[in-house]
Write an enzyme that holds these catalytic residues in place. Structure first.
Site, PDB file in Angstrom:
ATOM      1  N   GLY A 292       0.903  -1.204   0.317  1.00  0.00           N
ATOM      2  CA  GLY A 292      -0.173   0.592   0.069  1.00  0.00           C
ATOM      3  C   GLY A 292       1.028   1.484   0.331  1.00  0.00           C
ATOM      4  O   GLY A 292       1.668   1.648   0.053  1.00  0.00           O
TER       5      GLY A 292
ATOM      6  N   TYR B 286      -8.843  -6.675  -0.940  1.00  0.00           N
ATOM      7  CA  TYR B 286      -9.740  -6.670   0.692  1.00  0.00           C
ATOM      8  C   TYR B 286     -10.794  -6.293   0.880  1.00  0.00           C
ATOM      9  O   TYR B 286     -11.733  -5.663   0.316  1.00  0.00           O
ATOM     10  CB  TYR B 286      -9.230  -5.521   1.929  1.00  0.00           C
ATOM     11  CG  TYR B 286      -7.345  -4.903   2.188  1.00  0.00           C
ATOM     12  CD1 TYR B 286      -6.826  -6.292   2.701  1.00  0.00           C
ATOM     13  CD2 TYR B 286      -7.120  -4.324   1.931  1.00  0.00           C
ATOM     14  CE1 TYR B 286      -5.528  -7.130   3.473  1.00  0.00           C
ATOM     15  CE2 TYR B 286      -5.303  -4.420   2.351  1.00  0.00           C
ATOM     16  CZ  TYR B 286      -4.602  -6.042   2.621  1.00  0.00           C
ATOM     17  OH  TYR B 286      -3.257  -5.866   3.212  1.00  0.00           O
TER      18      TYR B 286
ATOM     19  N   THR C  11      -7.206 -11.592  -0.764  1.00  0.00           N
ATOM     20  CA  THR C  11      -6.111 -11.060   0.645  1.00  0.00           C
ATOM     21  C   THR C  11      -6.613 -12.094   1.602  1.00  0.00           C
ATOM     22  O   THR C  11      -8.074 -11.088   2.412  1.00  0.00           O
ATOM     23  CB  THR C  11      -5.207  -9.758   1.229  1.00  0.00           C
ATOM     24  OG1 THR C  11      -4.724  -9.793   0.025  1.00  0.00           O
ATOM     25  CG2 THR C  11      -4.173 -10.338   2.188  1.00  0.00           C
TER      26      THR C  11
ATOM     27  N   ASP D 265      -5.477 -13.170   5.007  1.00  0.00           N
ATOM     28  CA  ASP D 265      -4.352 -13.171   6.155  1.00  0.00           C
ATOM     29  C   ASP D 265      -5.167 -11.680   7.057  1.00  0.00           C
ATOM     30  O   ASP D 265      -4.701 -11.566   8.299  1.00  0.00           O
ATOM     31  CB  ASP D 265      -2.818 -13.930   5.789  1.00  0.00           C
ATOM     32  CG  ASP D 265      -2.770 -12.318   5.092  1.00  0.00           C
ATOM     33  OD1 ASP D 265      -3.058 -11.640   4.949  1.00  0.00           O
ATOM     34  OD2 ASP D 265      -1.419 -13.177   5.174  1.00  0.00           O
TER      35      ASP D 265
ATOM     36  N   HIS E  78       2.646 -12.385   5.605  1.00  0.00           N
ATOM     37  CA  HIS E  78       2.291 -10.528   5.162  1.00  0.00           C
ATOM     38  C   HIS E  78       3.105 -10.079   4.965  1.00  0.00           C
ATOM     39  O   HIS E  78       3.632  -9.189   6.158  1.00  0.00           O
ATOM     40  CB  HIS E  78       0.731 -10.294   6.260  1.00  0.00           C
ATOM     41  CG  HIS E  78       0.154  -9.121   5.348  1.00  0.00           C
ATOM     42  ND1 HIS E  78      -1.609  -9.579   5.006  1.00  0.00           N
ATOM     43  CD2 HIS E  78       0.323  -7.647   4.863  1.00  0.00           C
ATOM     44  CE1 HIS E  78      -1.851  -8.119   4.076  1.00  0.00           C
ATOM     45  NE2 HIS E  78      -0.927  -6.777   4.294  1.00  0.00           N
TER      46      HIS E  78
END
Ligand code: FNR
Length: 358
Positions: free
Chosen positions: A82, A133, A159, A161, A249
């Site tokens: 990000g 997400y 994603t 996790d 991650h």
């Protein structure tokens, strides 16, 4: 400093540590809690040694492969990270252009600093995946997924996790906030309303039963990112996804989980060739890539290395970081007797515990 003076990914990291603002460095570099997993991701590679083979005519090497049927020039692609603008203006566009010029895949994160359409405009024919997400608002999710599918993104990376965000102490200590000049959610006001970064970004109720819903709203292949056990790898196959992506991650979620290179073999065994397996975490040099491929990864992804390149010199820095990893992989292949990616297999590896028995 000219990009040519930096010769390895570590050089780029050292440069970034010196030149990024403290809050940008903390955001990019942090792991969760005690950062044990963050350290292990790299340390575990050092415990695996290579057993090279000689006299195999390595005068030409072919590093090309495919991921989900799409050709890449070498099996090192860009993981979603990000806030690229923390490192460089128009950071996401720079990453995309660098990936396109090296002909590898770029995964655009939900929290990119450019829109999915802007990436298409700067690199229309380049291979792009979209990382999601998942929020509670499924109508909004559906529109976002169908938007990127229409734009030509080739896979949906979900994603799994981050049911809640891990505790990164350096960021908590500093009271991390996104500086106002960074446009996170350049997807428009709707995205801004739906996601409050970084907390509340995801729906903690997400579960296996939701996978069918994603399959019903898109025909893009689905990749589950964040698989760390053989049990979840088998569930992923049973639920009909096209690939699993072994990841912790980058050590930013649950601390104390094993290094990804350590769980890769059990995941590869569990899926038994039924879907492709990728991995990320701690890849910093060509020999790391080789070890992951030897243990059954179809391709690897890098998160922080391109950020360090971006922090140094934008697009040029990212391209050079990718070039370094490509050259190092090619060199490692030559020195261990591999002409093509398929030649890289487990017989090249020895764990240091086996050496200790001598
Ligand atoms: C990440 N990662 C990540 N993953 C994801 O699915 N969506 C995201 O938005 C982010 N954001 C993000 C930001 C930063 C600063 C980092 C360092 C990481 C995780 C990322 O995709 C990848 O799994 C790891 O970074 C891989 O580890 P290495 O290559 O950084 O060691």
């Amino acid at each position: 400093m000219a990009a040519g003076k930096l010769v390895c990914v570590q050089d780029y990291e050292d440069y970034a540590r010196k030149h990024l603002s403290k809050s940008a460095w903390d955001y990019f570099s942090s792991g969760a809690d005690d950062e044990q997993t963050l350290r292990e991701n790299q340390a575990a590679f050092r415990r695996i040694r290579l057993k090279p083979r000689m006299l195999r005519d390595v005068s030409t090497r072919d590093l090309t492969t495919t991921i989900l049927g799409e050709k890449v020039d070498f099996p090192v692609c860009i993981a979603p990270t990000g806030l690229h603008e923390f490192a460089w203006q128009d950071g996401s566009l720079c990453m995309m252009k660098a990936a396109a010029s090296m002909n590898v895949c770029m995964t655009l994160p939900t929290f990119a600093t450019s829109t999915p359409k802007e990436l298409v405009d700067v690199a229309p024919s380049a291979l792009k995946w979209f990382q999601l997400y998942v929020t509670r608002e499924r109508d909004f999710m559906k529109r976002l997924i169908q938007h990127v599918e229409k734009l030509g993104y080739k896979a949906l990376v979900i994603t799994i996790d981050v049911p809640v965000v891990g505790n990164r102490r350096a960021m908590t200590r500093d009271g991390f906030h996104v500086p106002p000049h960074i446009k996170i959610s350049n997807f428009g006001d709707e995205l801004k309303r739906k996601y409050a970064f970084p907390a509340d970004a995801t729906d903690p109720s997400l579960s296996w039963k939701d996978i069918a819903w994603f399959q019903s709203v898109t025909s893009m292949p689905i990749v589950l990112k964040g698989v760390m056990t053989s049990e979840d790898a088998k569930m992923a196959v049973q639920h009909g996804v096209q690939a699993v992506w072994v990841s912790n991650h980058g050590g930013r979620q649950l601390d104390s989980v094993p290094a990804t290179i350590e769980v890769l073999p059990e995941v590869v065994r569990a899926v038994g060739g039924r879907v492709e397996v990728y991995m990320d975490g701690g890849i910093r040099q060509g020999t790391d890539v080789m070890k992951a491929l030897a243990l059954g990864a179809r391709a690897v992804f890098v998160g922080r290395p391109p950020l360090w390149g971006l922090a140094h010199s934008g697009e040029e820095g990212v391209r050079h970081v990718l070039q370094i990893l490509k050259d190092e992989l090619s060199l490692a292949m030559a020195l261990s007797g591999c002409k093509k990616i398929k030649d890289i297999n487990r017989s090249l590896l020895q764990h240091e515990n086996e050496l200790a028995k001598l």
